[in-house]
Design an enzyme around this catalytic site. Structure first.
Site, PDB file in Angstrom:
ATOM      1  N   ASP A  82      19.422 -27.997  77.117  1.00  0.00           N
ATOM      2  CA  ASP A  82      19.299 -29.161  76.249  1.00  0.00           C
ATOM      3  C   ASP A  82      18.675 -28.787  74.902  1.00  0.00           C
ATOM      4  O   ASP A  82      17.719 -28.005  74.842  1.00  0.00           O
ATOM      5  CB  ASP A  82      18.423 -30.201  76.962  1.00  0.00           C
ATOM      6  CG  ASP A  82      18.283 -31.490  76.199  1.00  0.00           C
ATOM      7  OD1 ASP A  82      19.275 -32.210  76.083  1.00  0.00           O
ATOM      8  OD2 ASP A  82      17.161 -31.774  75.718  1.00  0.00           O
ATOM      9  N   GLU A 104      23.914 -27.530  74.587  1.00  0.00           N
ATOM     10  CA  GLU A 104      23.915 -28.840  73.953  1.00  0.00           C
ATOM     11  C   GLU A 104      23.417 -28.652  72.529  1.00  0.00           C
ATOM     12  O   GLU A 104      22.221 -28.524  72.283  1.00  0.00           O
ATOM     13  CB  GLU A 104      23.019 -29.829  74.710  1.00  0.00           C
ATOM     14  CG  GLU A 104      23.260 -31.261  74.289  1.00  0.00           C
ATOM     15  CD  GLU A 104      22.057 -31.951  73.666  1.00  0.00           C
ATOM     16  OE1 GLU A 104      22.187 -33.111  73.240  1.00  0.00           O
ATOM     17  OE2 GLU A 104      20.983 -31.330  73.594  1.00  0.00           O
TER      18      GLU A 104
END
Length: 541
Positions: free
Chosen positions: A199, A241
């Site tokens: 992330d 991401e």
């Protein structure tokens, strides 16, 4: 060399808490998710992506991690995760999980200790005596914060955070942080996960005079993680991401030695904007702008997910246009985006839903579906933050939607209440028994895609069209060609494709679509996949 598994994969994103509650406490859990694996296998997805399930105070849906190696008790235990992985693998399903590497919760023991004067863990976070450092770094959550620095009275210093102020950023200049994150990744891959989605990777390092994004030091560390994964594990995948422009995201593939996969964020809002404007030029522009990526790497394509439909990568005028068209009520907006699910965004119009899903399944990349979108679930956009698109899965028309035996008022979030999208109108049981339902259509489309290898790794080429409302492209491999056409307007259109006339048969498509030589006719929001045979005397390298 065999094709990597993720090239052929269809990903299904699901929060553990949202899928099925096995013990009646109102919250989904690993036992419940394990019990629904037969449904996912039946649907035809091949990889499950789990949102964070780690120990957390849940101030940001679990992205505020307080223990990287434990499971939030309401979801189960590490042993429950292991059983889930074993059962998924027994069915031939892969599983990846979110891994938050940029920050922790302020409740993490590291931060609790780091804020104490003289702490040995002080350097695991980024501190300053002034909030004026790194002025070129943008504030991402502009509707929540006006600074990336927050004062900590215990530490008597400011700490750095690129997201919420309860999520202090880790300091990747500290060798201890580097080693800890590497060990956490090793822990979950050893347990049996097939990959991890890392992330917010653009923001790992900070440097004076920069915007703190996509820095060389970040890429160096990520390559270290990839090297560890390749050296210690077989057949595993790392997914980036990185909400950035394609020319920046491509750097996260490195030379095939950084990430295996990365999302194509800018394409997604342009699909919705093209529908609103009835003009696919902006879609073609971003596809033309997308660089080639190394062999063995893959784009991740999606329509919606657990966050807002981000509008960071469109112009201000385009953003205002999309807000007016898709989010006329200000409560539908969040950060620089729109907090709505796919079906409500498209007004529940089955034609538009099928159009965008048909494109998702045929674009060059691996498609990511969001739980519930296969049945056209709605949202509760007035809930806090992005909770409106994270409501319980609707399995049947019972009061708690078949998600839980608990009373509806005891569920972790309310069931969708609008008459158009309530469980009485939208649920798995009803749609699985209806051959004309969206769910059955999605299952059929996934089966067709699975039988069409060209859609997994075939070459991609835009076909120019005389009408601006039509998007067309070819996917080709040595064995086949598949022609895709899609009408982004509510009118019936006829147009000429800029290509040589070829015989073709319809593999899948909406009613009222025809191809005669180079002339195509499409009904409102019509689309088709045409199978174009390759002459026996024609060979392709």
């Amino acid at each position: 060399m065999s094709t990597p598994w993720f090239v052929d994969a269809v990903f299904y994103e699901v929060p553990v808490y949202a899928f099925f509650d096995s013990d009646g406490d109102g919250v989904g859990d690993f036992a419940g998710l394990t019990g629904k694996l037969d449904y996912l296998e039946w649907l035809g997805v091949t990889c499950i992506w789990l949102l964070p399930f780690y120990e957390s105070p849940l101030r940001d849906g679990g992205y505020d991690v307080s223990d990287f190696r434990s499971v939030l008790p309401r979801y189960g235990t590490v042993a429950d995760v292991q059983r889930f992985l074993d059962e998924a693998h027994r069915r031939g399903l892969r599983v990846i999980a979110d891994m938050i590497v940029n920050h922790t919760s302020d409740q993490h023991p590291w931060f609790q200790e780091a804020q104490e004067p003289g702490s040995a863990l002080r350097n695991r976070y980024v501190w300053s005596d002034t909030p004026d450092r790194y002025p070129d770094a943008r504030v991402i959550f502009t509707d929540t914060h006006d600074s990336n620095w927050t004062w900590n009275p215990v530490a008597e210093a400011y700490y750095w955070h690129r997201f919420f102020d309860h999520q202090p950023d880790l300091n990747f200049d500290d060798p201890g942080v580097q080693d800890e994150i590497e060990d956490v990744i090793r822990f979950w891959l050893t347990l049996g996960f097939d990959g991890l989605r890392l992330d917010a990777v653009p923001y790992l390092y900070e440097r004076d005079g920069t915007d703190g994004e996509n820095l060389p030091e970040t890429h160096d560390y990520l390559k270290r993680l990839r090297s560890m994964v390749d050296n210690e594990f077989d057949d595993r995948m790392l997914l980036a991401e990185a909400n950035q422009w394609p020319e920046d995201v491509v750097e996260y593939f490195g030379n095939g030695d950084e990430f295996h996969m990365a999302y194509h964020f800018p394409l997604m809002p342009r699909l919705f904007l093209a529908l609103a404007k009835r003009d696919v030029g902006i879609v073609i522009d971003i596809l033309d702008r997308t660089p080639e990526i190394p062999n063995g790497c893959r784009w991740g394509m999606f329509l919606r997910n657990h966050d807002e439909l981000t509008l960071e990568m469109v112009s201000e005028d385009e953003r205002e246009h999309m807000w007016r068209h898709y989010a006329p009520d200000p409560s539908m907006r969040k950060n620089v985006g729109i907090r709505r699910r796919l079906a409500p965004l498209l007004g529940g119009d089955r034609r538009k839903i099928e159009l965008l899903n048909a494109l998702l399944l045929s674009f060059p990349g691996s498609p990511f579906l969001y739980y519930g979108d296969e049945i056209g679930m709605g949202d509760e956009h007035r809930l806090d933050d992005r909770d409106g698109v994270r409501t319980p899965m609707q399995w049947d028309d019972s009061p708690s939607a078949g998600f839980s035996s608990a009373d509806p008022v005891d569920l972790y979030l309310p069931i969708v209440s609008s008459s158009e999208y309530s469980p009485a109108a939208v649920n798995v049981t009803a749609q699985s028994n209806d051959p004309d339902s969206l769910l059955r259509w999605m299952r059929e489309m996934l089966a067709i895609r699975s039988d069409s290898p060209v859609l997994s790794d075939g070459a991609f080429q835009i076909i120019r069209v005389s009408d601006p409302a039509i998007l067309s492209f070819e996917r080709t491999d040595p064995a086949s060609t598949l022609l895709v056409v899609a009408n982004f307007s509510e009118a019936m259109v006829s147009a000429t494709l800029d290509m040589a006339a070829k015989p073709a048969t319809t593999l899948a498509g909406a009613p009222g679509v025809s191809l005669d030589g180079t002339s195509v006719t499409l009904g409102p929001y019509g689309w088709a996949w045409f199978d174009v045979p390759i002459p026996k005397n024609e060979s392709r390298a």
